[in-house]
Enzyme design. Structure first.
Site, PDB file in Angstrom:
ATOM      1  N   ASP A  21       0.749  -1.141   0.067  1.00 40.21           N
ATOM      2  CA  ASP A  21      -0.099  -0.017  -0.129  1.00 40.21           C
ATOM      3  C   ASP A  21       0.817   1.107  -0.047  1.00 40.21           C
ATOM      4  O   ASP A  21       2.152   0.993   0.240  1.00 40.21           O
ATOM      5  CB  ASP A  21      -0.717  -0.029   1.276  1.00 40.21           C
ATOM      6  CG  ASP A  21      -1.630   1.254   1.215  1.00 40.21           C
ATOM      7  OD1 ASP A  21      -2.524   1.720   0.274  1.00 40.21           O
ATOM      8  OD2 ASP A  21      -1.925   1.967   2.364  1.00 40.21           O
ATOM      9  N   SER A  22       0.191   2.458  -0.049  1.00 45.35           N
ATOM     10  CA  SER A  22       1.157   3.681  -0.216  1.00 45.35           C
ATOM     11  C   SER A  22       1.480   3.980   1.297  1.00 45.35           C
ATOM     12  O   SER A  22       2.562   4.701   1.310  1.00 45.35           O
ATOM     13  CB  SER A  22       0.372   4.782  -0.712  1.00 45.35           C
ATOM     14  OG  SER A  22      -1.049   4.971   0.065  1.00 45.35           O
ATOM     15  N   TYR A  53      -0.870   8.181  -2.796  1.00 44.68           N
ATOM     16  CA  TYR A  53      -0.892   7.994  -4.362  1.00 44.68           C
ATOM     17  C   TYR A  53      -2.102   8.532  -4.909  1.00 44.68           C
ATOM     18  O   TYR A  53      -2.286   8.708  -6.208  1.00 44.68           O
ATOM     19  CB  TYR A  53      -1.205   6.302  -4.406  1.00 44.68           C
ATOM     20  CG  TYR A  53      -0.218   5.562  -4.243  1.00 44.68           C
ATOM     21  CD1 TYR A  53       1.323   6.077  -3.956  1.00 44.68           C
ATOM     22  CD2 TYR A  53      -0.124   4.204  -4.696  1.00 44.68           C
ATOM     23  CE1 TYR A  53       2.011   5.134  -3.922  1.00 44.68           C
ATOM     24  CE2 TYR A  53       0.956   3.493  -4.616  1.00 44.68           C
ATOM     25  CZ  TYR A  53       2.176   3.860  -4.096  1.00 44.68           C
ATOM     26  OH  TYR A  53       3.298   2.873  -4.254  1.00 44.68           O
ATOM     27  N   GLY A  54      -3.043   8.878  -4.155  1.00 46.00           N
ATOM     28  CA  GLY A  54      -4.307   9.513  -4.900  1.00 46.00           C
ATOM     29  C   GLY A  54      -4.290  10.850  -5.662  1.00 46.00           C
ATOM     30  O   GLY A  54      -5.136  11.435  -6.529  1.00 46.00           O
ATOM     31  N   CYS A  84      -4.451  -1.532  -1.779  1.00 38.69           N
ATOM     32  CA  CYS A  84      -4.432  -0.039  -1.901  1.00 38.69           C
ATOM     33  C   CYS A  84      -5.461   0.225  -3.181  1.00 38.69           C
ATOM     34  O   CYS A  84      -5.305  -0.427  -4.338  1.00 38.69           O
ATOM     35  CB  CYS A  84      -3.032   0.526  -2.385  1.00 38.69           C
ATOM     36  SG  CYS A  84      -3.242   2.288  -3.053  1.00 38.69           S
ATOM     37  N   ASN A  85      -6.717   0.884  -2.912  1.00 38.88           N
ATOM     38  CA  ASN A  85      -7.615   1.083  -4.018  1.00 38.88           C
ATOM     39  C   ASN A  85      -7.134   1.977  -5.094  1.00 38.88           C
ATOM     40  O   ASN A  85      -7.521   1.579  -6.220  1.00 38.88           O
ATOM     41  CB  ASN A  85      -8.678   1.716  -3.418  1.00 38.88           C
ATOM     42  CG  ASN A  85      -9.408   0.835  -2.470  1.00 38.88           C
ATOM     43  OD1 ASN A  85     -10.492   0.356  -2.920  1.00 38.88           O
ATOM     44  ND2 ASN A  85      -9.222   0.763  -1.115  1.00 38.88           N
ATOM     45  N   THR A  86      -6.239   2.826  -4.884  1.00 37.66           N
ATOM     46  CA  THR A  86      -5.571   3.754  -5.806  1.00 37.66           C
ATOM     47  C   THR A  86      -5.074   2.770  -6.816  1.00 37.66           C
ATOM     48  O   THR A  86      -4.912   3.047  -8.108  1.00 37.66           O
ATOM     49  CB  THR A  86      -5.048   4.923  -5.448  1.00 37.66           C
ATOM     50  OG1 THR A  86      -5.777   5.643  -4.584  1.00 37.66           O
ATOM     51  CG2 THR A  86      -4.373   5.884  -6.566  1.00 37.66           C
ATOM     52  N   GLU A 164      -2.412   9.745   7.807  1.00 40.72           N
ATOM     53  CA  GLU A 164      -1.075   9.457   7.950  1.00 40.72           C
ATOM     54  C   GLU A 164      -0.367  10.441   8.838  1.00 40.72           C
ATOM     55  O   GLU A 164       0.599  10.170   9.537  1.00 40.72           O
ATOM     56  CB  GLU A 164      -0.438   9.752   6.596  1.00 40.72           C
ATOM     57  CG  GLU A 164      -0.778   8.701   5.603  1.00 40.72           C
ATOM     58  CD  GLU A 164       0.138   7.159   5.877  1.00 40.72           C
ATOM     59  OE1 GLU A 164       0.966   7.178   6.764  1.00 40.72           O
ATOM     60  OE2 GLU A 164      -0.431   6.422   5.013  1.00 40.72           O
ATOM     61  N   CYS A 196     -10.912   3.339   0.219  1.00 43.00           N
ATOM     62  CA  CYS A 196      -9.546   3.370   0.423  1.00 43.00           C
ATOM     63  C   CYS A 196      -9.184   2.914   1.649  1.00 43.00           C
ATOM     64  O   CYS A 196     -10.006   2.688   2.676  1.00 43.00           O
ATOM     65  CB  CYS A 196      -9.214   5.028   0.786  1.00 43.00           C
ATOM     66  SG  CYS A 196      -7.422   5.188   1.030  1.00 43.00           S
ATOM     67  N   THR A 197      -8.050   2.050   1.586  1.00 41.66           N
ATOM     68  CA  THR A 197      -7.759   0.942   2.770  1.00 41.66           C
ATOM     69  C   THR A 197      -7.417   1.756   4.046  1.00 41.66           C
ATOM     70  O   THR A 197      -7.339   1.225   5.262  1.00 41.66           O
ATOM     71  CB  THR A 197      -6.550   0.242   2.504  1.00 41.66           C
ATOM     72  OG1 THR A 197      -5.731   0.569   1.884  1.00 41.66           O
ATOM     73  CG2 THR A 197      -7.328  -1.086   1.710  1.00 41.66           C
ATOM     74  N   HIS A 198      -7.071   3.139   3.835  1.00 44.54           N
ATOM     75  CA  HIS A 198      -6.956   4.003   5.135  1.00 44.54           C
ATOM     76  C   HIS A 198      -8.082   4.295   5.875  1.00 44.54           C
ATOM     77  O   HIS A 198      -8.178   4.525   7.135  1.00 44.54           O
ATOM     78  CB  HIS A 198      -6.326   5.515   4.562  1.00 44.54           C
ATOM     79  CG  HIS A 198      -4.921   5.409   4.263  1.00 44.54           C
ATOM     80  ND1 HIS A 198      -4.607   4.651   3.093  1.00 44.54           N
ATOM     81  CD2 HIS A 198      -3.707   5.888   4.960  1.00 44.54           C
ATOM     82  CE1 HIS A 198      -3.055   5.104   3.160  1.00 44.54           C
ATOM     83  NE2 HIS A 198      -2.692   5.721   4.133  1.00 44.54           N
TER      84      HIS A 198
END
Length: 276
Positions: A21-22, A53-54, A84-86, A164, A196-198
């Protein structure tokens, strides 16, 4: 045209699962994989140097994703989870090309879209990064299985930086969530996908906003279950490992990643700086 039958007989259940993931978001998926598959070794790559990443171009996302994928293959991973969805929305095909059928690839959009499609959902909202929303992949994937579902997608770019930076249960995130979820695009939804996995790191605050009016989808659980099904199908489940190893590579060491990873995985995890 017949699709080629996958052959993973060269792989062993003892090999680790690779996840990337990012940043910290993919830890929500990794945590569910750990819970559901407690005997698996995990290798996680957090591309903290390049997040979010978005906000990046599709070309940049493809470059980052394929480099990380190749690194995880070099680490002898038996499966790659794009947590990561993006990255899924912009680089899934390129990741598949890099893998070239050597290992299974599990993404975070298609299993969720398929599950939502076959359950009772009429008006579905998706909140995600700009790059994910611009790809339209959630809408395409859901409507591929069920063309009657109405899907509204909303870009919510401020959430990832807030997460983040460690702003959980904070007035800043409360204000951002209220601002986004009160958007008219999401006015009539019955179901919300956190695209988004965040975002599951803020799931309690999101549920608090809606009360019981809207069902919030637990994407990490769906993805982890899908991974289990795939590994089981190809006899790659590891159930003989009493002391699994969790190794984390980061392209930039951050305090917030260290804090969340240790909360999810315990104090003894390995964190290693790795710039690709």
């Amino acid at each position: 045209m017949k699709t080629k039958k996958q052959d993973y007989s060269h792989l062993s259940p003892k090999q680790p699962i690779g996840i990337f993931d990012s940043g910290v978001g993919g830890l929500t998926v990794a945590k569910e994989i750990k819970r559901l598959l407690p005997h698996e070794d995990l290798i996680y790559f957090g591309d903290t140097k390049h997040l979010p990443y978005g906000e990046k171009s599709r070309e940049a996302i493809i470059e980052y994703s394929t480099k990380i994928t190749n690194f995880l293959l070099e680490q002898n991973c038996k499966a790659i989870v794009i947590a990561c969805n993006t990255a899924t929305a912009n680089a899934l095909n390129e990741v598949m090309q890099s893998v070239a059928g050597k290992v299974p690839v599990i993404d975070v959009i298609n299993p969720v879209a398929e599950k939502v499609s076959y359950e009772i959902h009429n008006n579905v909202g998706v909140i995600a990064t700009k790059a994910t929303v611009n790809s339209g992949l959630y809408k395409k994937s859901i409507r591929k299985h069920n063309k009657w579902i109405k899907v509204d997608e909303l870009a919510t770019p401020l959430l990832v930086p807030a997460i983040e930076e460690g702003f959980k249960n904070h007035p800043i995130t409360h204000a951002i969530i209220y601002n986004y979820l009160s958007n008219s695009k999401l006015k009539n939804i019955e179901t919300l996908i956190l695209g988004c996995t965040h975002y599951p790191l803020l799931i309690d605050e999101i549920k608090q906003y809606y009360g019981n009016r809207v069902r919030v989808i637990d994407s990490p659980n769906i993805v982890a279950n899908h991974l289990k099904i795939i590994l089981d199908k190809y006899n790659l489940l590891n159930d003989q490992n009493p002391n699994p190893n969790y190794h984390f590579y980061l392209s930039d060491l951050t305090k917030n990643f260290e804090k969340i990873s240790k909360k999810f995985f315990g104090k003894t995890i390995d964190l290693e700086l790795k710039v690709l």
